[in-house]
Write an enzyme that holds these catalytic residues in place. Sequence first.
Site, PDB file in Angstrom:
ATOM      1  CD  GLU A 112      -2.449  -0.846   2.869  1.00  0.00           C
ATOM      2  OE1 GLU A 112      -3.180  -1.750   3.226  1.00  0.00           O
ATOM      3  OE2 GLU A 112      -2.201   0.149   3.570  1.00  0.00           O
ATOM      4  CB  CYS A 132       4.815  -6.085   9.146  1.00  0.00           C
ATOM      5  SG  CYS A 132       5.860  -5.349  10.417  1.00  0.00           S
ATOM      6  CB  SER A 211       8.027   5.375  11.159  1.00  0.00           C
ATOM      7  OG  SER A 211       7.381   4.936  12.324  1.00  0.00           O
ATOM      8  CB  CYS A 353      -0.393   0.613   9.159  1.00  0.00           C
ATOM      9  SG  CYS A 353       1.242   0.591   8.701  1.00  0.00           S
TER      10      CYS A 353
HETATM   11  N1  SAH Z   1       7.106  -0.598  11.464  1.00  0.00           N
HETATM   12  C1  SAH Z   1       7.245   0.815  11.510  1.00  0.00           C
HETATM   13  C2  SAH Z   1       6.507   1.547  10.414  1.00  0.00           C
HETATM   14  C3  SAH Z   1       5.137   1.100  10.045  1.00  0.00           C
HETATM   15  S1  SAH Z   1       3.834   1.454  11.159  1.00  0.00           S
HETATM   16  C4  SAH Z   1       6.879   1.345  12.875  1.00  0.00           C
HETATM   17  O1  SAH Z   1       6.467   0.562  13.729  1.00  0.00           O
HETATM   18  O2  SAH Z   1       7.057   2.532  13.108  1.00  0.00           O
HETATM   19  C5  SAH Z   1       3.660   3.191  11.084  1.00  0.00           C
HETATM   20  C6  SAH Z   1       2.935   3.790  12.296  1.00  0.00           C
HETATM   21  O3  SAH Z   1       1.514   3.542  12.223  1.00  0.00           O
HETATM   22  C7  SAH Z   1       3.401   3.205  13.609  1.00  0.00           C
HETATM   23  O4  SAH Z   1       3.587   4.203  14.567  1.00  0.00           O
HETATM   24  C8  SAH Z   1       2.253   2.292  13.963  1.00  0.00           C
HETATM   25  O5  SAH Z   1       2.269   2.017  15.310  1.00  0.00           O
HETATM   26  C9  SAH Z   1       1.057   3.100  13.490  1.00  0.00           C
HETATM   27  N2  SAH Z   1      -0.201   2.368  13.342  1.00  0.00           N
HETATM   28  C10 SAH Z   1      -0.388   1.069  13.041  1.00  0.00           C
HETATM   29  N3  SAH Z   1      -1.709   0.764  13.019  1.00  0.00           N
HETATM   30  C11 SAH Z   1      -2.368   1.902  13.311  1.00  0.00           C
HETATM   31  C12 SAH Z   1      -3.747   2.228  13.456  1.00  0.00           C
HETATM   32  N4  SAH Z   1      -4.707   1.315  13.282  1.00  0.00           N
HETATM   33  N5  SAH Z   1      -4.064   3.512  13.760  1.00  0.00           N
HETATM   34  C13 SAH Z   1      -3.101   4.451  13.915  1.00  0.00           C
HETATM   35  N6  SAH Z   1      -1.789   4.200  13.800  1.00  0.00           N
HETATM   36  C14 SAH Z   1      -1.419   2.939  13.514  1.00  0.00           C
END
Ligand code: SAH
Length: 363
Positions: A112, A132, A211, A353
Amino acid sequence: MLNKCILYYISICYYDKIRLGVCMESIYNITYKCLEDYFVSIGEKKYKAKQLYDWIYVKRIKEFDNISNIKKDVIERLKKDFYFDKIEIINKEIDIDVKKYLLKLNDSKTIEAVLMEHDYGTSLCISSQVGCNMNCSFCESGRIKKQRDVTAGEMVLELLTIENDIKSRISHVVIMGIGEPFDNYVNITNFVEIVNHPLGIALGSRHITISTCGIIPKIYEFSEFPYQVNLAISLHAPNDELRSKLMPINKVYKLDDLIKSIKYYVSKTNRRVTFEYIMLDNINDSKELAIELSKLLKNINCYVNLIPYNETDNLGYKRSSKENILKFYDTLKKNNINVTIRREFGRKISAACGQLKSSKESL
Ligand code: SAH
Protein backbone atom coordinates in the site's frame (compact mmCIF):
# COMPACT_ATOMS: atom_id res chain seq x y z
CA MET A 1 31.18 2.66 -0.54
CA LEU A 2 32.32 0.54 -3.44
CA ASN A 3 32.17 -2.59 -1.31
CA LYS A 4 28.66 -1.78 -0.24
CA CYS A 5 27.72 -1.21 -3.89
CA ILE A 6 29.21 -4.45 -5.09
CA LEU A 7 27.82 -6.50 -2.22
CA TYR A 8 24.45 -4.97 -2.78
CA TYR A 9 24.67 -5.52 -6.51
CA ILE A 10 25.49 -9.19 -6.02
CA SER A 11 22.81 -9.81 -3.40
CA ILE A 12 20.12 -8.07 -5.42
CA CYS A 13 21.24 -9.93 -8.49
CA TYR A 14 20.72 -13.28 -6.76
CA TYR A 15 17.52 -12.03 -5.29
CA ASP A 16 16.11 -11.06 -8.65
CA LYS A 17 17.42 -14.26 -10.20
CA ILE A 18 15.29 -16.27 -7.83
CA ARG A 19 12.37 -13.89 -8.13
CA LEU A 20 12.29 -13.39 -11.86
CA GLY A 21 14.30 -16.31 -13.18
CA VAL A 22 16.88 -13.98 -14.75
CA CYS A 23 20.03 -12.34 -13.52
CA MET A 24 19.19 -8.76 -14.33
CA GLU A 25 18.97 -5.77 -12.10
CA SER A 26 16.10 -3.29 -11.83
CA ILE A 27 17.54 0.02 -12.98
CA TYR A 28 15.63 1.72 -10.13
CA ASN A 29 17.78 -0.16 -7.60
CA ILE A 30 20.96 1.52 -8.71
CA THR A 31 22.45 4.41 -6.76
CA TYR A 32 24.22 7.11 -8.73
CA LYS A 33 27.60 6.01 -7.42
CA CYS A 34 26.93 2.39 -8.42
CA LEU A 35 25.89 3.52 -11.87
CA GLU A 36 29.15 5.47 -12.29
CA ASP A 37 31.09 2.37 -11.19
CA TYR A 38 29.08 0.27 -13.60
CA PHE A 39 29.88 2.52 -16.58
CA VAL A 40 33.58 2.51 -15.69
CA SER A 41 33.46 -1.31 -15.38
CA ILE A 42 32.17 -1.61 -18.96
CA GLY A 43 34.80 0.81 -20.29
CA GLU A 44 32.54 3.86 -20.55
CA LYS A 45 32.86 7.34 -19.06
CA LYS A 46 31.39 8.07 -15.64
CA TYR A 47 29.30 10.99 -16.90
CA LYS A 48 26.94 8.54 -18.62
CA ALA A 49 25.44 8.05 -15.16
CA LYS A 50 24.39 11.68 -15.27
CA GLN A 51 22.74 11.22 -18.69
CA LEU A 52 20.98 8.06 -17.61
CA TYR A 53 19.70 9.50 -14.31
CA ASP A 54 18.32 12.43 -16.28
CA TRP A 55 16.44 10.14 -18.68
CA ILE A 56 15.06 7.97 -15.89
CA TYR A 57 14.24 10.43 -13.13
CA VAL A 58 13.84 13.80 -14.85
CA LYS A 59 12.38 12.79 -18.23
CA ARG A 60 10.88 9.65 -16.70
CA ILE A 61 11.31 7.32 -19.66
CA LYS A 62 10.43 3.65 -19.15
CA GLU A 63 12.41 2.03 -21.97
CA PHE A 64 16.09 2.18 -22.88
CA ASP A 65 15.12 2.62 -26.55
CA ASN A 66 13.76 6.09 -25.75
CA ILE A 67 17.24 7.36 -24.91
CA SER A 68 18.68 9.48 -27.71
CA ASN A 69 22.11 10.69 -26.52
CA ILE A 70 23.78 7.37 -25.64
CA LYS A 71 25.38 5.15 -28.31
CA LYS A 72 23.44 2.15 -29.59
CA ASP A 73 25.98 -0.45 -28.37
CA VAL A 74 25.88 0.99 -24.84
CA ILE A 75 22.08 0.93 -24.93
CA GLU A 76 22.21 -2.75 -25.97
CA ARG A 77 24.56 -3.48 -23.06
CA LEU A 78 22.26 -1.64 -20.65
CA LYS A 79 19.35 -3.74 -21.91
CA LYS A 80 21.30 -6.90 -21.11
CA ASP A 81 22.18 -5.82 -17.57
CA PHE A 82 19.11 -3.91 -16.42
CA TYR A 83 15.38 -3.78 -16.79
CA PHE A 84 12.67 -1.25 -16.00
CA ASP A 85 10.69 -2.71 -13.16
CA LYS A 86 6.98 -1.82 -12.96
CA ILE A 87 4.37 -1.28 -10.28
CA GLU A 88 0.69 -1.32 -11.12
CA ILE A 89 -2.09 0.53 -9.30
CA ILE A 90 -4.81 -2.06 -8.70
CA ASN A 91 -7.06 -0.13 -6.36
CA LYS A 92 -7.45 3.51 -5.39
CA GLU A 93 -9.68 5.00 -2.71
CA ILE A 94 -10.13 8.74 -2.56
CA ASP A 95 -11.19 11.04 0.27
CA ILE A 96 -10.94 14.86 0.43
CA ASP A 97 -7.31 15.14 1.48
CA VAL A 98 -6.06 11.59 1.04
CA LYS A 99 -5.69 8.94 -1.63
CA LYS A 100 -4.97 5.36 -0.74
CA TYR A 101 -3.37 3.04 -3.28
CA LEU A 102 -3.10 -0.73 -3.47
CA LEU A 103 -0.08 -1.52 -5.63
CA LYS A 104 0.92 -4.72 -7.40
CA LEU A 105 4.63 -5.55 -7.61
CA ASN A 106 6.28 -7.43 -10.45
CA ASP A 107 5.80 -10.80 -8.71
CA SER A 108 2.08 -10.01 -8.06
CA LYS A 109 2.56 -9.32 -4.36
CA THR A 110 0.68 -6.27 -3.12
CA ILE A 111 1.61 -3.32 -0.92
CA GLU A 112 0.00 0.00 0.00
CA ALA A 113 0.89 3.66 -0.35
CA VAL A 114 -1.08 6.61 1.03
CA LEU A 115 -0.90 10.15 -0.32
CA MET A 116 -1.82 12.97 2.05
CA GLU A 117 -2.39 16.65 1.27
CA HIS A 118 -0.93 19.06 3.83
CA ASP A 119 -0.78 22.83 3.84
CA TYR A 120 3.01 22.52 3.35
CA GLY A 121 2.79 20.06 0.40
CA THR A 122 1.98 16.43 -0.20
CA SER A 123 3.42 13.46 1.63
CA LEU A 124 3.48 9.89 0.47
CA CYS A 125 3.49 7.09 3.01
CA ILE A 126 5.23 4.09 1.45
CA SER A 127 5.56 0.41 2.36
CA SER A 128 8.96 -1.12 3.04
CA GLN A 129 8.01 -4.81 3.21
CA VAL A 130 5.32 -7.14 1.88
CA GLY A 131 3.66 -7.90 5.22
CA CYS A 132 5.39 -7.38 8.56
CA ASN A 133 6.85 -9.65 11.23
CA MET A 134 6.73 -7.19 14.13
CA ASN A 135 3.28 -8.32 15.24
CA CYS A 136 2.18 -5.17 17.06
CA SER A 137 -1.13 -6.13 18.61
CA PHE A 138 -3.04 -3.04 17.39
CA CYS A 139 -1.72 -3.05 13.82
CA GLU A 140 -3.46 -4.54 10.83
CA SER A 141 -0.18 -5.02 8.92
CA GLY A 142 1.05 -7.53 11.47
CA ARG A 143 -1.78 -9.88 10.55
CA ILE A 144 -0.11 -10.35 7.18
CA LYS A 145 3.24 -12.08 7.80
CA LYS A 146 6.26 -10.75 5.99
CA GLN A 147 6.63 -12.39 2.59
CA ARG A 148 9.63 -10.43 1.45
CA ASP A 149 11.38 -7.07 1.62
CA VAL A 150 10.45 -4.32 -0.78
CA THR A 151 13.57 -3.43 -2.76
CA ALA A 152 14.98 0.10 -2.94
CA GLY A 153 13.90 0.24 -6.59
CA GLU A 154 10.35 -0.77 -5.74
CA MET A 155 10.17 1.99 -3.14
CA VAL A 156 11.44 4.43 -5.76
CA LEU A 157 8.69 3.12 -8.04
CA GLU A 158 6.04 3.63 -5.34
CA LEU A 159 6.96 7.32 -5.54
CA LEU A 160 7.23 7.51 -9.34
CA THR A 161 3.98 5.60 -9.89
CA ILE A 162 1.94 7.85 -7.60
CA GLU A 163 3.54 11.01 -9.02
CA ASN A 164 2.57 9.77 -12.45
CA ASP A 165 -0.98 9.12 -11.26
CA ILE A 166 -1.48 12.61 -9.79
CA LYS A 167 0.58 14.29 -12.53
CA SER A 168 2.47 16.31 -9.98
CA ARG A 169 5.49 16.14 -7.71
CA ILE A 170 5.35 14.85 -4.15
CA SER A 171 7.23 16.93 -1.60
CA HIS A 172 7.61 14.53 1.34
CA VAL A 173 8.00 10.77 1.84
CA VAL A 174 7.34 8.91 5.09
CA ILE A 175 8.34 5.26 5.37
CA MET A 176 5.44 4.35 7.63
CA GLY A 177 3.40 2.01 5.48
CA ILE A 178 3.43 -1.77 5.73
CA GLY A 179 6.67 -3.23 7.07
CA GLU A 180 9.50 -2.43 9.44
CA PRO A 181 12.07 -0.28 7.60
CA PHE A 182 14.95 -1.17 9.93
CA ASP A 183 14.32 -4.84 9.16
CA ASN A 184 15.18 -3.88 5.56
CA TYR A 185 18.06 -1.53 6.22
CA VAL A 186 20.14 -1.76 3.03
CA ASN A 187 17.15 -1.16 0.77
CA ILE A 188 15.94 1.75 2.91
CA THR A 189 19.30 3.52 2.90
CA ASN A 190 19.76 2.91 -0.84
CA PHE A 191 16.27 4.28 -1.41
CA VAL A 192 17.22 7.50 0.41
CA GLU A 193 20.44 7.76 -1.59
CA ILE A 194 18.60 7.30 -4.91
CA VAL A 195 15.65 9.67 -4.37
CA ASN A 196 17.82 12.33 -2.77
CA HIS A 197 20.33 12.52 -5.62
CA PRO A 198 20.37 16.07 -7.06
CA LEU A 199 20.63 14.81 -10.65
CA GLY A 200 17.59 12.57 -10.23
CA ILE A 201 14.40 12.98 -8.20
CA ALA A 202 16.22 15.38 -5.82
CA LEU A 203 13.87 14.85 -2.89
CA GLY A 204 15.36 16.72 0.09
CA SER A 205 16.62 14.36 2.79
CA ARG A 206 14.89 16.49 5.43
CA HIS A 207 11.66 15.71 3.61
CA ILE A 208 12.07 11.98 4.27
CA THR A 209 10.98 10.32 7.53
CA ILE A 210 11.70 6.75 8.58
CA SER A 211 9.54 5.23 11.30
CA THR A 212 10.76 2.24 13.32
CA CYS A 213 9.31 0.12 16.10
CA GLY A 214 12.75 0.25 17.73
CA ILE A 215 15.35 -2.13 16.26
CA ILE A 216 18.18 -0.88 18.46
CA PRO A 217 21.29 -2.03 16.51
CA LYS A 218 19.93 -0.27 13.43
CA ILE A 219 19.32 2.95 15.37
CA TYR A 220 23.06 2.95 16.20
CA GLU A 221 23.91 2.20 12.58
CA PHE A 222 21.55 4.91 11.38
CA SER A 223 23.30 7.43 13.65
CA GLU A 224 26.22 7.22 11.19
CA PHE A 225 24.07 7.49 8.06
CA PRO A 226 25.24 10.64 6.27
CA TYR A 227 21.83 11.96 5.18
CA GLN A 228 19.68 14.29 7.26
CA VAL A 229 16.64 12.07 7.27
CA ASN A 230 14.04 12.34 10.07
CA LEU A 231 13.68 9.47 12.50
CA ALA A 232 10.38 8.57 14.15
CA ILE A 233 10.04 5.94 16.86
CA SER A 234 6.78 4.10 17.46
CA LEU A 235 6.69 4.22 21.24
CA HIS A 236 3.04 3.80 22.28
CA ALA A 237 3.82 3.08 25.95
CA PRO A 238 6.16 4.52 28.60
CA ASN A 239 7.07 1.27 30.41
CA ASP A 240 8.23 -2.23 29.49
CA GLU A 241 5.20 -4.04 30.88
CA LEU A 242 2.67 -2.23 28.71
CA ARG A 243 4.94 -1.80 25.69
CA SER A 244 5.74 -5.52 25.56
CA LYS A 245 2.01 -6.28 25.52
CA LEU A 246 1.44 -3.93 22.60
CA MET A 247 4.69 -4.49 20.75
CA PRO A 248 6.45 -7.87 21.03
CA ILE A 249 9.69 -6.30 19.75
CA ASN A 250 9.96 -4.68 23.19
CA LYS A 251 10.69 -8.11 24.69
CA VAL A 252 13.88 -8.18 22.63
CA TYR A 253 14.79 -4.49 22.71
CA LYS A 254 13.84 -3.07 26.12
CA LEU A 255 12.77 0.50 26.68
CA ASP A 256 15.83 1.63 28.67
CA ASP A 257 18.14 0.41 25.92
CA LEU A 258 15.92 1.95 23.27
CA ILE A 259 16.06 5.34 24.99
CA LYS A 260 19.83 5.00 25.33
CA SER A 261 20.17 4.35 21.59
CA ILE A 262 17.95 7.35 20.79
CA LYS A 263 20.01 9.62 23.01
CA TYR A 264 23.08 8.41 21.15
CA TYR A 265 21.38 9.11 17.79
CA VAL A 266 20.42 12.64 18.89
CA SER A 267 23.92 13.36 20.19
CA LYS A 268 25.53 12.07 16.96
CA THR A 269 23.20 13.73 14.47
CA ASN A 270 21.93 16.76 16.36
CA ARG A 271 18.52 15.93 14.99
CA ARG A 272 15.25 15.95 16.88
CA VAL A 273 13.41 12.65 17.01
CA THR A 274 9.67 12.11 16.88
CA PHE A 275 7.92 9.68 19.19
CA GLU A 276 4.67 8.31 17.83
CA TYR A 277 2.09 7.43 20.44
CA ILE A 278 -1.22 6.00 19.26
CA MET A 279 -4.08 6.75 21.62
CA LEU A 280 -5.85 3.53 22.67
CA ASP A 281 -8.88 3.87 24.90
CA ASN A 282 -8.26 2.64 28.43
CA ILE A 283 -4.97 1.05 27.45
CA ASN A 284 -2.30 3.74 27.23
CA ASP A 285 -4.18 7.04 27.66
CA SER A 286 -4.30 7.68 31.44
CA LYS A 287 -2.87 10.72 33.23
CA GLU A 288 -0.41 8.46 35.13
CA LEU A 289 1.00 7.17 31.87
CA ALA A 290 1.29 10.72 30.51
CA ILE A 291 3.35 11.62 33.58
CA GLU A 292 5.47 8.48 33.18
CA LEU A 293 6.02 9.34 29.52
CA SER A 294 7.08 12.88 30.40
CA LYS A 295 9.69 11.50 32.81
CA LEU A 296 10.96 9.00 30.26
CA LEU A 297 11.47 11.67 27.59
CA LYS A 298 12.74 14.45 29.83
CA ASN A 299 15.83 16.13 28.37
CA ILE A 300 15.61 14.38 25.01
CA ASN A 301 15.47 16.64 21.94
CA CYS A 302 12.16 15.27 20.70
CA TYR A 303 8.49 15.79 20.19
CA VAL A 304 5.61 13.45 20.75
CA ASN A 305 3.01 12.93 18.04
CA LEU A 306 -0.26 11.70 19.55
CA ILE A 307 -2.08 9.63 16.94
CA PRO A 308 -5.83 9.05 17.24
CA TYR A 309 -6.09 5.29 16.70
CA ASN A 310 -7.75 4.16 13.48
CA GLU A 311 -10.06 1.40 14.60
CA THR A 312 -10.12 -1.83 12.61
CA ASP A 313 -12.77 -4.54 12.63
CA ASN A 314 -10.35 -7.26 13.56
CA LEU A 315 -8.27 -6.25 16.55
CA GLY A 316 -10.68 -5.05 19.23
CA TYR A 317 -8.93 -1.82 20.28
CA LYS A 318 -10.88 1.43 20.61
CA ARG A 319 -9.70 4.95 19.94
CA SER A 320 -9.31 7.20 23.01
CA SER A 321 -12.01 9.85 23.40
CA LYS A 322 -11.21 13.38 22.20
CA GLU A 323 -11.36 14.49 25.81
CA ASN A 324 -8.74 11.93 26.92
CA ILE A 325 -6.46 12.77 24.03
CA LEU A 326 -6.62 16.46 25.01
CA LYS A 327 -5.98 15.66 28.68
CA PHE A 328 -2.98 13.51 27.75
CA TYR A 329 -1.74 16.35 25.54
CA ASP A 330 -2.12 18.89 28.38
CA THR A 331 -0.23 16.71 30.86
CA LEU A 332 2.70 16.36 28.47
CA LYS A 333 2.66 20.12 27.77
CA LYS A 334 2.63 20.94 31.48
CA ASN A 335 5.68 18.71 31.86
CA ASN A 336 7.52 20.60 29.11
CA ILE A 337 7.30 17.93 26.44
CA ASN A 338 6.81 19.18 22.86
CA VAL A 339 3.64 17.53 21.67
CA THR A 340 1.25 17.60 18.71
CA ILE A 341 -1.94 15.73 17.91
CA ARG A 342 -1.87 14.18 14.46
CA ARG A 343 -4.46 15.47 12.08
CA GLU A 344 -6.66 12.70 10.79
CA PHE A 345 -6.68 11.50 7.25
CA GLY A 346 -9.04 9.21 5.45
CA ARG A 347 -11.01 7.73 8.29
CA LYS A 348 -13.70 6.88 5.77
CA ILE A 349 -11.30 4.90 3.63
CA SER A 350 -9.51 2.88 6.32
CA ALA A 351 -6.19 4.67 5.90
CA ALA A 352 -4.31 2.96 8.74
CA CYS A 353 -1.38 0.76 8.01
CA GLY A 354 -2.36 -2.50 6.34
CA GLN A 355 -6.08 -1.85 6.32
CA LEU A 356 -6.58 -1.62 2.57
CA LYS A 357 -4.46 -4.67 1.83
CA SER A 358 -6.15 -6.77 4.49
CA SER A 359 -9.61 -5.69 3.35
CA LYS A 360 -8.85 -6.79 -0.22
CA GLU A 361 -7.21 -10.09 0.65
CA SER A 362 -8.65 -12.90 2.67
CA LEU A 363 -6.33 -13.59 5.59
N1 SAH B 1 7.11 -0.60 11.46
C1 SAH B 1 7.24 0.82 11.51
C2 SAH B 1 6.51 1.55 10.41
C3 SAH B 1 5.14 1.10 10.05
S1 SAH B 1 3.83 1.45 11.16
C4 SAH B 1 6.88 1.34 12.87
O1 SAH B 1 6.47 0.56 13.73
O2 SAH B 1 7.06 2.53 13.11
C5 SAH B 1 3.66 3.19 11.08
C6 SAH B 1 2.94 3.79 12.30
O3 SAH B 1 1.51 3.54 12.22
C7 SAH B 1 3.40 3.20 13.61
O4 SAH B 1 3.59 4.20 14.57
C8 SAH B 1 2.25 2.29 13.96
O5 SAH B 1 2.27 2.02 15.31
C9 SAH B 1 1.06 3.10 13.49
N2 SAH B 1 -0.20 2.37 13.34
C10 SAH B 1 -0.39 1.07 13.04
N3 SAH B 1 -1.71 0.76 13.02
C11 SAH B 1 -2.37 1.90 13.31
C12 SAH B 1 -3.75 2.23 13.46
N4 SAH B 1 -4.71 1.32 13.28
N5 SAH B 1 -4.06 3.51 13.76
C13 SAH B 1 -3.10 4.45 13.92
N6 SAH B 1 -1.79 4.20 13.80
C14 SAH B 1 -1.42 2.94 13.51
